[in-house]
Design a protein around this motif. Sequence first.
Motif, PDB file in Angstrom:
ATOM      1  N   PRO A 119       2.546  -7.464 -22.398  1.00 13.37           N
ATOM      2  CA  PRO A 119       3.658  -8.165 -21.753  1.00 13.37           C
ATOM      3  C   PRO A 119       4.710  -7.140 -21.319  1.00 13.37           C
ATOM      4  N   TYR A 120       5.395  -7.405 -20.242  1.00 16.36           N
ATOM      5  CA  TYR A 120       6.415  -6.463 -19.785  1.00 16.36           C
ATOM      6  C   TYR A 120       7.394  -7.178 -18.859  1.00 16.36           C
ATOM      7  N   ASN A 121       8.501  -6.501 -18.605  1.00 16.14           N
ATOM      8  CA  ASN A 121       9.349  -6.915 -17.503  1.00 16.14           C
ATOM      9  C   ASN A 121      10.012  -5.685 -16.902  1.00 16.14           C
ATOM     10  N   TYR A 122      10.431  -5.800 -15.667  1.00 16.66           N
ATOM     11  CA  TYR A 122      11.288  -4.749 -15.136  1.00 16.66           C
ATOM     12  C   TYR A 122      12.423  -5.386 -14.356  1.00 16.66           C
ATOM     13  N   THR A 123      13.572  -4.734 -14.463  1.00 12.43           N
ATOM     14  CA  THR A 123      14.794  -5.249 -13.857  1.00 12.43           C
ATOM     15  C   THR A 123      15.286  -4.263 -12.804  1.00 12.43           C
ATOM     16  N   HIS A 124      15.605  -4.775 -11.627  1.00 11.94           N
ATOM     17  CA  HIS A 124      16.135  -3.915 -10.569  1.00 11.94           C
ATOM     18  C   HIS A 124      17.557  -3.476 -10.915  1.00 11.94           C
ATOM     19  N   LEU A 125      17.791  -2.170 -10.933  1.00 10.20           N
ATOM     20  CA  LEU A 125      19.130  -1.642 -11.165  1.00 10.20           C
ATOM     21  C   LEU A 125      19.867  -1.421  -9.850  1.00 10.20           C
ATOM     22  N   ARG A 126      19.113  -1.421  -8.754  1.00 11.17           N
ATOM     23  CA  ARG A 126      19.693  -1.363  -7.416  1.00 11.17           C
ATOM     24  C   ARG A 126      18.893  -2.287  -6.512  1.00 11.17           C
ATOM     25  N   THR A 127      19.495  -2.744  -5.435  1.00 16.41           N
ATOM     26  CA  THR A 127      18.818  -3.697  -4.549  1.00 16.41           C
ATOM     27  C   THR A 127      17.880  -3.026  -3.556  1.00 16.41           C
ATOM     28  N   ASN A 184      15.019   1.201 -11.567  1.00 12.44           N
ATOM     29  CA  ASN A 184      14.590   0.023 -12.322  1.00 12.44           C
ATOM     30  C   ASN A 184      14.580   0.339 -13.810  1.00 12.44           C
ATOM     31  N   ARG A 185      14.629  -0.718 -14.611  1.00  6.83           N
ATOM     32  CA  ARG A 185      14.439  -0.584 -16.053  1.00  6.83           C
ATOM     33  C   ARG A 185      13.190  -1.363 -16.436  1.00  6.83           C
ATOM     34  N   VAL A 186      12.252  -0.691 -17.085  1.00  4.39           N
ATOM     35  CA  VAL A 186      10.992  -1.317 -17.487  1.00  4.39           C
ATOM     36  C   VAL A 186      10.976  -1.459 -19.000  1.00  4.39           C
ATOM     37  N   GLU A 187      10.659  -2.667 -19.492  1.00  2.00           N
ATOM     38  CA  GLU A 187      10.550  -2.923 -20.927  1.00  2.00           C
ATOM     39  C   GLU A 187       9.143  -3.421 -21.219  1.00  2.00           C
ATOM     40  N   TYR A 188       8.466  -2.769 -22.150  1.00  5.97           N
ATOM     41  CA  TYR A 188       7.128  -3.184 -22.559  1.00  5.97           C
ATOM     42  C   TYR A 188       6.943  -2.809 -24.017  1.00  5.97           C
ATOM     43  N   ALA A 189       6.206  -3.673 -24.747  1.00  6.38           N
ATOM     44  CA  ALA A 189       6.081  -3.502 -26.200  1.00  6.38           C
ATOM     45  C   ALA A 189       7.499  -3.353 -26.759  1.00  6.38           C
ATOM     46  N   ASP A 190       7.771  -2.245 -27.505  1.00  4.01           N
ATOM     47  CA  ASP A 190       9.133  -2.038 -27.996  1.00  4.01           C
ATOM     48  C   ASP A 190       9.781  -0.847 -27.299  1.00  4.01           C
ATOM     49  N   LYS A 191       9.286  -0.524 -26.085  1.00  2.00           N
ATOM     50  CA  LYS A 191       9.784   0.630 -25.354  1.00  2.00           C
ATOM     51  C   LYS A 191      10.604   0.204 -24.135  1.00  2.00           C
ATOM     52  N   CYS A 193      10.857   7.515  -8.296  1.00  2.00           N
ATOM     53  CA  CYS A 193       9.473   7.119  -8.005  1.00  2.00           C
ATOM     54  C   CYS A 193       8.675   6.932  -9.297  1.00  2.00           C
ATOM     55  N   ALA A 194       7.853   5.896  -9.317  1.00  2.00           N
ATOM     56  CA  ALA A 194       7.024   5.640 -10.493  1.00  2.00           C
ATOM     57  C   ALA A 194       5.813   4.819 -10.090  1.00  2.00           C
ATOM     58  N   VAL A 195       4.784   4.870 -10.925  1.00  2.00           N
ATOM     59  CA  VAL A 195       3.620   4.013 -10.758  1.00  2.00           C
ATOM     60  C   VAL A 195       3.389   3.300 -12.084  1.00  2.00           C
ATOM     61  N   PHE A 225       1.496   3.255 -19.615  1.00  2.00           N
ATOM     62  CA  PHE A 225       1.903   2.057 -18.874  1.00  2.00           C
ATOM     63  C   PHE A 225       2.666   2.386 -17.591  1.00  2.00           C
ATOM     64  N   VAL A 226       3.748   3.153 -17.704  1.00  2.00           N
ATOM     65  CA  VAL A 226       4.537   3.510 -16.522  1.00  2.00           C
ATOM     66  C   VAL A 226       4.689   5.034 -16.480  1.00  2.00           C
ATOM     67  N   TYR A 227       4.469   5.600 -15.283  1.00  2.00           N
ATOM     68  CA  TYR A 227       4.537   7.043 -15.105  1.00  2.00           C
ATOM     69  C   TYR A 227       5.562   7.366 -14.012  1.00  2.00           C
ATOM     70  N   GLN A 228       6.543   8.169 -14.335  1.00  2.00           N
ATOM     71  CA  GLN A 228       7.463   8.650 -13.321  1.00  2.00           C
ATOM     72  C   GLN A 228       6.789   9.810 -12.594  1.00  2.00           C
ATOM     73  N   ILE A 229       6.804   9.780 -11.263  1.00  2.00           N
ATOM     74  CA  ILE A 229       6.025  10.733 -10.475  1.00  2.00           C
ATOM     75  C   ILE A 229       6.913  11.440  -9.456  1.00  2.00           C
ATOM     76  N   SER A 230       6.381  12.533  -8.921  1.00  2.00           N
ATOM     77  CA  SER A 230       7.099  13.306  -7.919  1.00  2.00           C
ATOM     78  C   SER A 230       6.946  12.661  -6.543  1.00  2.00           C
ATOM     79  N   THR A 231       7.734  13.144  -5.578  1.00  2.00           N
ATOM     80  CA  THR A 231       7.627  12.647  -4.204  1.00  2.00           C
ATOM     81  C   THR A 231       6.245  12.908  -3.639  1.00  2.00           C
ATOM     82  N   GLU A 232       5.687  14.070  -3.951  1.00  2.00           N
ATOM     83  CA  GLU A 232       4.346  14.409  -3.463  1.00  2.00           C
ATOM     84  C   GLU A 232       3.298  13.460  -4.048  1.00  2.00           C
ATOM     85  N   GLN A 233       3.410  13.166  -5.328  1.00  2.00           N
ATOM     86  CA  GLN A 233       2.473  12.225  -5.949  1.00  2.00           C
ATOM     87  C   GLN A 233       2.656  10.824  -5.375  1.00  2.00           C
TER      88      GLN A 233
END
Length: 313
Positions: free
Chosen positions: A95-103, A71-78, A85-87, A138-146
Amino acid sequence: MNSITIKEFYQDILGESCPDINQFLTDNIHKDVGHFNVFDISEIAKTCTSKTGVPYNKRTYYKISLISGQNRVEYADKTVVIDDCAVLFASPKIPYNYTHLRTDQSGHFCVFTKDFLPASKIGLELDNLPVFSPQSDFVYQISTEQYQKFEAVFLKMHEEIQSDYIYKYDLLRNYLMELIHFGQKLKPILPVENIKTAASRTTTLFIELLERQFPIENISQILKLKTPADFAGILGVHINHLNRVLKDTTGKTTGEIIGSRIFREAKILLTQTSWNVSEIAFTLGFEEVAHFSNFFKKYGNQSPQHFRELAIV
Protein backbone atom coordinates in the motif's frame (compact mmCIF):
# COMPACT_ATOMS: atom_id res chain seq x y z
CA MET A 1 -7.51 0.45 4.09
CA ASN A 2 -9.37 -0.26 0.84
CA SER A 3 -8.34 -2.32 -2.17
CA ILE A 4 -8.63 -0.14 -5.27
CA THR A 5 -9.66 -2.03 -8.41
CA ILE A 6 -8.73 -1.14 -11.98
CA LYS A 7 -12.32 0.07 -12.48
CA GLU A 8 -12.08 2.42 -9.49
CA PHE A 9 -8.75 3.66 -10.81
CA TYR A 10 -10.39 4.67 -14.09
CA GLN A 11 -13.28 6.30 -12.26
CA ASP A 12 -10.78 8.49 -10.44
CA ILE A 13 -8.88 9.27 -13.63
CA LEU A 14 -11.88 9.86 -15.88
CA GLY A 15 -14.35 11.10 -13.31
CA GLU A 16 -17.96 10.09 -12.81
CA SER A 17 -18.79 12.09 -15.92
CA CYS A 18 -17.32 9.32 -18.07
CA PRO A 19 -20.40 8.23 -20.12
CA ASP A 20 -20.04 4.50 -19.46
CA ILE A 21 -17.10 3.27 -17.41
CA ASN A 22 -18.15 -0.37 -17.82
CA GLN A 23 -18.25 -0.09 -21.59
CA PHE A 24 -14.89 1.69 -21.52
CA LEU A 25 -13.33 -1.20 -19.61
CA THR A 26 -15.05 -3.79 -21.79
CA ASP A 27 -13.52 -2.16 -24.84
CA ASN A 28 -10.08 -1.83 -23.27
CA ILE A 29 -9.59 -4.96 -21.18
CA HIS A 30 -8.41 -7.74 -23.47
CA LYS A 31 -9.02 -11.07 -21.82
CA ASP A 32 -6.39 -12.78 -23.95
CA VAL A 33 -3.58 -10.39 -22.98
CA GLY A 34 -4.64 -8.92 -19.64
CA HIS A 35 -5.02 -5.17 -19.23
CA PHE A 36 -2.49 -2.43 -20.01
CA ASN A 37 -2.71 1.32 -20.46
CA VAL A 38 -0.32 4.28 -20.42
CA PHE A 39 -0.95 7.91 -19.42
CA ASP A 40 0.68 11.33 -19.57
CA ILE A 41 0.70 12.83 -16.05
CA SER A 42 0.31 16.44 -17.19
CA GLU A 43 -2.76 15.51 -19.28
CA ILE A 44 -4.32 13.40 -16.53
CA ALA A 45 -3.88 16.28 -14.05
CA LYS A 46 -6.43 18.27 -16.08
CA THR A 47 -9.22 15.72 -15.57
CA CYS A 48 -8.27 13.52 -12.60
CA THR A 49 -10.71 13.82 -9.69
CA SER A 50 -7.85 13.37 -7.18
CA LYS A 51 -5.96 16.67 -7.36
CA THR A 52 -3.64 16.33 -4.41
CA GLY A 53 -2.14 12.90 -5.05
CA VAL A 54 -2.85 9.22 -4.56
CA PRO A 55 -4.58 8.09 -1.31
CA TYR A 56 -3.07 5.43 0.96
CA ASN A 57 -4.61 2.22 -0.31
CA LYS A 58 -3.79 -1.19 -1.67
CA ARG A 59 -4.21 -1.61 -5.43
CA THR A 60 -5.19 -4.76 -7.30
CA TYR A 61 -3.07 -3.72 -10.28
CA TYR A 62 0.57 -2.85 -10.97
CA LYS A 63 1.82 0.63 -11.81
CA ILE A 64 5.11 2.11 -13.01
CA SER A 65 5.33 5.89 -12.64
CA LEU A 66 7.95 8.25 -14.06
CA ILE A 67 7.60 11.45 -12.05
CA SER A 68 8.99 14.94 -12.51
CA GLY A 69 7.99 17.28 -9.71
CA GLN A 70 8.06 17.60 -5.94
CA ASN A 71 6.14 14.86 -4.13
CA ARG A 72 6.05 12.99 -0.84
CA VAL A 73 5.74 9.21 -1.07
CA GLU A 74 4.64 7.10 1.92
CA TYR A 75 4.82 3.31 1.83
CA ALA A 76 5.06 0.72 4.61
CA ASP A 77 6.57 2.80 7.45
CA LYS A 78 8.80 4.87 5.16
CA THR A 79 8.49 8.40 3.81
CA VAL A 80 10.46 9.69 0.83
CA VAL A 81 10.45 13.26 -0.45
CA ILE A 82 11.04 13.50 -4.20
CA ASP A 83 12.78 16.73 -5.16
CA ASP A 84 12.77 16.30 -8.93
CA CYS A 85 12.88 13.06 -10.94
CA ALA A 86 11.91 9.61 -9.72
CA VAL A 87 10.55 6.28 -10.88
CA LEU A 88 8.11 4.28 -8.76
CA PHE A 89 7.30 0.56 -9.06
CA ALA A 90 3.99 -0.23 -7.33
CA SER A 91 2.52 -3.69 -6.82
CA PRO A 92 -0.63 -5.00 -5.09
CA LYS A 93 1.48 -6.11 -2.12
CA ILE A 94 2.59 -2.65 -0.99
CA PRO A 95 0.00 0.00 0.00
CA TYR A 96 1.24 3.52 -0.65
CA ASN A 97 0.31 7.09 -1.29
CA TYR A 98 2.00 10.12 -2.70
CA THR A 99 1.12 13.74 -2.19
CA HIS A 100 1.91 16.55 -4.61
CA LEU A 101 4.05 19.21 -2.93
CA ARG A 102 3.78 21.41 -6.02
CA THR A 103 1.14 21.63 -8.74
CA ASP A 104 3.55 21.52 -11.71
CA GLN A 105 3.69 17.75 -12.23
CA SER A 106 4.80 15.95 -15.37
CA GLY A 107 5.88 12.50 -16.47
CA HIS A 108 4.15 9.27 -17.41
CA PHE A 109 2.74 6.14 -15.84
CA CYS A 110 1.40 2.81 -17.01
CA VAL A 111 -1.00 0.42 -15.28
CA PHE A 112 -1.35 -3.29 -15.95
CA THR A 113 -2.80 -6.43 -14.44
CA LYS A 114 -0.89 -9.57 -13.53
CA ASP A 115 -2.39 -11.33 -16.56
CA PHE A 116 -0.55 -8.92 -18.86
CA LEU A 117 2.84 -10.31 -17.74
CA PRO A 118 2.11 -13.94 -16.82
CA ALA A 119 4.88 -16.25 -15.63
CA SER A 120 4.61 -18.21 -18.88
CA LYS A 121 5.83 -15.15 -20.80
CA ILE A 122 8.55 -13.81 -18.49
CA GLY A 123 9.85 -17.02 -16.93
CA LEU A 124 8.84 -16.31 -13.31
CA GLU A 125 6.05 -14.83 -11.25
CA LEU A 126 5.71 -11.05 -11.54
CA ASP A 127 5.98 -10.64 -7.75
CA ASN A 128 9.35 -12.41 -7.81
CA LEU A 129 10.90 -9.69 -9.96
CA PRO A 130 13.21 -7.61 -7.72
CA VAL A 131 11.44 -4.28 -8.39
CA PHE A 132 8.06 -5.73 -7.32
CA SER A 133 9.20 -7.77 -4.32
CA PRO A 134 8.27 -6.56 -0.82
CA GLN A 135 12.01 -5.96 -0.21
CA SER A 136 12.41 -3.56 -3.15
CA ASP A 137 13.23 0.13 -2.69
CA PHE A 138 9.83 0.92 -4.30
CA VAL A 139 10.78 4.47 -5.32
CA TYR A 140 14.08 5.51 -6.90
CA GLN A 141 15.24 9.09 -7.29
CA ILE A 142 17.01 9.33 -10.66
CA SER A 143 19.14 11.72 -12.68
CA THR A 144 17.95 13.76 -15.66
CA GLU A 145 19.79 11.38 -17.98
CA GLN A 146 18.09 8.36 -16.43
CA TYR A 147 14.74 10.15 -16.63
CA GLN A 148 15.23 10.66 -20.37
CA LYS A 149 16.01 6.97 -20.82
CA PHE A 150 12.80 5.93 -19.07
CA GLU A 151 10.78 8.59 -20.90
CA ALA A 152 11.96 7.35 -24.30
CA VAL A 153 10.29 4.00 -23.55
CA PHE A 154 7.09 5.64 -22.31
CA LEU A 155 6.88 7.71 -25.51
CA LYS A 156 7.09 4.50 -27.55
CA MET A 157 4.28 3.08 -25.43
CA HIS A 158 2.07 6.11 -26.11
CA GLU A 159 2.68 5.79 -29.82
CA GLU A 160 2.13 2.04 -29.97
CA ILE A 161 -1.07 1.88 -27.92
CA GLN A 162 -2.71 4.24 -30.44
CA SER A 163 -1.64 2.11 -33.40
CA ASP A 164 -3.61 -0.52 -35.30
CA TYR A 165 -0.70 -2.98 -35.31
CA ILE A 166 -2.16 -6.45 -34.71
CA TYR A 167 0.70 -7.45 -32.38
CA LYS A 168 0.92 -4.15 -30.51
CA TYR A 169 0.33 -5.72 -27.09
CA ASP A 170 3.28 -8.06 -27.61
CA LEU A 171 5.39 -5.00 -28.40
CA LEU A 172 3.98 -3.11 -25.40
CA ARG A 173 4.85 -6.09 -23.21
CA ASN A 174 8.45 -5.84 -24.43
CA TYR A 175 8.51 -2.10 -23.67
CA LEU A 176 7.16 -2.84 -20.18
CA MET A 177 9.93 -5.38 -19.55
CA GLU A 178 12.42 -2.78 -20.74
CA LEU A 179 11.19 -0.39 -18.01
CA ILE A 180 11.44 -3.17 -15.43
CA HIS A 181 15.01 -3.99 -16.43
CA PHE A 182 15.95 -0.31 -16.31
CA GLY A 183 14.55 -0.25 -12.78
CA GLN A 184 16.42 -3.35 -11.70
CA LYS A 185 19.67 -1.83 -12.95
CA LEU A 186 19.24 1.06 -10.52
CA LYS A 187 20.33 -1.23 -7.69
CA PRO A 188 22.81 -4.14 -7.86
CA ILE A 189 21.21 -7.58 -7.96
CA LEU A 190 22.83 -10.62 -6.39
CA PRO A 191 24.57 -12.94 -8.90
CA VAL A 192 22.43 -15.84 -10.10
CA GLU A 193 24.80 -18.42 -8.64
CA ASN A 194 24.29 -16.96 -5.14
CA ILE A 195 20.50 -16.90 -5.46
CA LYS A 196 20.44 -20.59 -6.35
CA THR A 197 22.16 -21.79 -3.19
CA ALA A 198 20.11 -23.84 -0.77
CA ALA A 199 20.49 -21.21 1.95
CA SER A 200 19.23 -18.44 -0.30
CA ARG A 201 16.29 -20.55 -1.43
CA THR A 202 15.32 -21.18 2.19
CA THR A 203 15.66 -17.48 2.97
CA THR A 204 13.57 -16.54 -0.06
CA LEU A 205 10.81 -19.00 0.88
CA PHE A 206 10.83 -17.77 4.47
CA ILE A 207 10.51 -14.11 3.40
CA GLU A 208 7.75 -15.02 0.94
CA LEU A 209 5.77 -16.82 3.67
CA LEU A 210 6.24 -13.90 6.02
CA GLU A 211 5.30 -11.18 3.53
CA ARG A 212 2.33 -13.11 2.17
CA GLN A 213 0.51 -12.34 5.43
CA PHE A 214 0.69 -8.58 4.85
CA PRO A 215 -0.73 -6.01 4.61
CA ILE A 216 -3.39 -6.49 7.28
CA GLU A 217 -6.54 -5.03 5.69
CA ASN A 218 -9.36 -5.76 8.14
CA ILE A 219 -9.77 -6.77 11.78
CA SER A 220 -10.85 -10.30 10.86
CA GLN A 221 -7.50 -10.94 9.15
CA ILE A 222 -5.38 -12.57 11.87
CA LEU A 223 -1.68 -13.37 11.59
CA LYS A 224 -1.25 -17.15 11.42
CA LEU A 225 2.53 -17.57 11.19
CA LYS A 226 4.18 -15.61 14.00
CA THR A 227 6.84 -17.79 15.63
CA PRO A 228 10.05 -19.40 14.30
CA ALA A 229 8.49 -22.82 14.94
CA ASP A 230 5.49 -21.91 12.74
CA PHE A 231 7.76 -21.13 9.79
CA ALA A 232 10.10 -24.09 10.35
CA GLY A 233 7.11 -26.41 10.29
CA ILE A 234 5.80 -25.03 6.98
CA LEU A 235 9.28 -25.09 5.40
CA GLY A 236 9.96 -28.62 6.64
CA VAL A 237 13.25 -27.77 8.35
CA HIS A 238 14.47 -27.89 11.94
CA ILE A 239 14.06 -24.59 13.76
CA ASN A 240 17.80 -24.47 14.55
CA HIS A 241 18.63 -24.96 10.85
CA LEU A 242 16.27 -22.16 9.82
CA ASN A 243 17.75 -19.85 12.42
CA ARG A 244 21.32 -20.62 11.30
CA VAL A 245 20.47 -20.09 7.62
CA LEU A 246 18.76 -16.74 8.24
CA LYS A 247 21.57 -15.60 10.51
CA ASP A 248 24.10 -16.41 7.77
CA THR A 249 22.14 -14.80 4.93
CA THR A 250 20.61 -11.79 6.68
CA GLY A 251 22.61 -11.27 9.84
CA LYS A 252 19.42 -11.59 11.91
CA THR A 253 17.75 -14.44 13.76
CA THR A 254 14.37 -15.83 12.75
CA GLY A 255 12.69 -14.18 15.71
CA GLU A 256 14.30 -10.82 14.98
CA ILE A 257 13.07 -10.82 11.37
CA ILE A 258 9.52 -11.84 12.35
CA GLY A 259 9.41 -9.34 15.20
CA SER A 260 10.73 -6.51 13.03
CA ARG A 261 8.10 -7.16 10.32
CA ILE A 262 5.24 -7.37 12.83
CA PHE A 263 6.47 -4.15 14.47
CA ARG A 264 6.54 -2.41 11.06
CA GLU A 265 2.95 -3.53 10.37
CA ALA A 266 1.89 -2.43 13.85
CA LYS A 267 3.18 1.10 13.15
CA ILE A 268 1.29 1.17 9.84
CA LEU A 269 -1.96 0.09 11.50
CA LEU A 270 -1.54 2.59 14.34
CA THR A 271 -1.05 5.48 11.93
CA GLN A 272 -3.20 4.47 8.95
CA THR A 273 -6.32 3.00 10.63
CA SER A 274 -8.77 4.02 13.33
CA TRP A 275 -8.75 0.55 14.93
CA ASN A 276 -8.22 0.55 18.67
CA VAL A 277 -5.06 -0.94 20.15
CA SER A 278 -6.76 -4.16 21.23
CA GLU A 279 -8.06 -4.77 17.68
CA ILE A 280 -4.59 -4.21 16.24
CA ALA A 281 -3.08 -6.52 18.84
CA PHE A 282 -5.61 -9.23 17.96
CA THR A 283 -4.98 -9.06 14.19
CA LEU A 284 -1.22 -9.31 14.80
CA GLY A 285 -1.65 -12.52 16.76
CA PHE A 286 -1.45 -11.27 20.36
CA GLU A 287 -4.02 -12.81 22.66
CA GLU A 288 -3.49 -10.12 25.32
CA VAL A 289 -3.14 -6.38 24.79
CA ALA A 290 -0.47 -6.35 27.49
CA HIS A 291 1.65 -8.76 25.46
CA PHE A 292 1.35 -6.51 22.41
CA SER A 293 2.21 -3.44 24.49
CA ASN A 294 5.33 -5.14 25.87
CA PHE A 295 6.32 -6.24 22.36
CA PHE A 296 5.88 -2.71 20.98
CA LYS A 297 7.88 -1.18 23.82
CA LYS A 298 10.69 -3.67 23.16
CA TYR A 299 11.02 -2.55 19.53
CA GLY A 300 9.89 1.08 19.77
CA ASN A 301 10.77 2.13 23.34
CA GLN A 302 7.24 3.48 23.83
CA SER A 303 3.70 2.22 24.17
CA PRO A 304 1.49 1.76 21.09
CA GLN A 305 -0.88 4.49 22.31
CA HIS A 306 1.96 6.95 22.87
CA PHE A 307 3.34 6.20 19.40
CA ARG A 308 -0.11 6.83 17.85
CA GLU A 309 -0.55 10.12 19.73
CA LEU A 310 2.86 11.39 18.59
CA ALA A 311 2.17 10.29 15.00
CA ILE A 312 -1.15 12.15 14.91
CA VAL A 313 0.50 15.31 16.21
